[in-house]
Design a protein around this motif. Sequence first.
Motif, short mmCIF file in Angstrom:
data_model
loop_
_atom_site.label_atom_id
_atom_site.label_comp_id
_atom_site.label_asym_id
_atom_site.label_seq_id
_atom_site.Cartn_x
_atom_site.Cartn_y
_atom_site.Cartn_z
N GLU A 183 0.83 -1.20 0.00
CA GLU A 183 0.00 0.00 0.00
C GLU A 183 0.87 1.26 0.00
O GLU A 183 0.46 2.33 0.43
N LEU A 184 2.09 1.11 -0.53
CA LEU A 184 2.99 2.24 -0.62
C LEU A 184 2.48 3.28 -1.60
O LEU A 184 1.91 2.94 -2.65
N ASN A 185 2.69 4.54 -1.26
CA ASN A 185 2.40 5.63 -2.18
C ASN A 185 3.66 5.89 -3.01
O ASN A 185 4.51 6.68 -2.64
N VAL A 186 3.78 5.15 -4.12
CA VAL A 186 5.00 5.20 -4.94
C VAL A 186 4.97 6.48 -5.78
O VAL A 186 4.18 6.61 -6.72
N ALA A 187 5.86 7.42 -5.45
CA ALA A 187 5.93 8.67 -6.19
C ALA A 187 6.68 8.48 -7.51
O ALA A 187 6.31 9.07 -8.53
N ALA A 188 7.73 7.65 -7.50
CA ALA A 188 8.51 7.44 -8.72
C ALA A 188 9.37 6.20 -8.55
O ALA A 188 9.74 5.83 -7.44
N VAL A 189 9.68 5.58 -9.69
CA VAL A 189 10.63 4.48 -9.74
C VAL A 189 11.81 4.94 -10.58
O VAL A 189 11.65 5.23 -11.78
N HIS A 190 12.97 5.08 -9.96
CA HIS A 190 14.16 5.59 -10.64
C HIS A 190 15.05 4.43 -11.06
O HIS A 190 15.41 3.59 -10.22
N VAL A 191 15.42 4.38 -12.32
CA VAL A 191 16.29 3.32 -12.84
C VAL A 191 17.61 3.93 -13.27
O VAL A 191 17.63 4.87 -14.08
N ALA A 192 18.71 3.43 -12.73
CA ALA A 192 20.05 3.90 -13.11
C ALA A 192 20.83 2.73 -13.68
O ALA A 192 21.01 1.71 -13.00
N PHE A 193 21.28 2.85 -14.92
CA PHE A 193 22.11 1.81 -15.53
C PHE A 193 23.56 2.04 -15.11
O PHE A 193 24.18 3.02 -15.48
#
Length: 204
Positions: free
Chosen positions: A168-178
């Motif tokens: 039930e997390l309020n996910v603001a953003a998913v950041h992906v770093a290669f």
Amino acid sequence: MNPTQDCGRRIEDLSDYLDTGVCADIQHVEYCPQCQARLAGLRSLSAAALDLMADDVASAAADGPGWLDGMLANLRMETRAGRSIPLSGGPLDELSETEGAVIAMVRSVGDSLGGVLIGRCRLEGDVSVAGAPVDVHINVSARYGYPLPALAQELRDAVTAELLVHTELNVAAVHVAFTDMRPPLDDATEIGGNEIDVTGEERP
């Protein structure tokens, strides 16, 4: 058990359990979320090690011990239970899940995608407060031949969908770093006189 404490089982002992199926405290291992998360991570690590071996690249061989040490260090840190994440329930319920369990789930999503190997994952924000915004940060090793923008978006979408279902997390953003690129795999790589295809199966 305090959710911020380690359960005390060593990575080396769990690795032996995976190899032999024998454990002096199997009841604990089977029901401990920390041990289960670490076992899942060790399975992924084993698959990644086979993947690197199939690359047959001298530089990867030279950097192998440091890479494995780093992955094990991340695994030890990330699979601690960590913070408690509240879940809604009835008036008499006190439901929660652990930060370590959520990170293990994010790793499993990454493992299911082609061309992706999760290096490190962390949840940034106050996950212990219901509704507080949380950013998910994922470091990724990618394989040549996969378009990175599309791969990043696929990973973001998959992780967000899984978090919506299981937390039930309020996910603001998913950041992906290669953070790393790996050479492409051939259909089969010859190792020790046998061919090993990308599934890890030997062919005579």
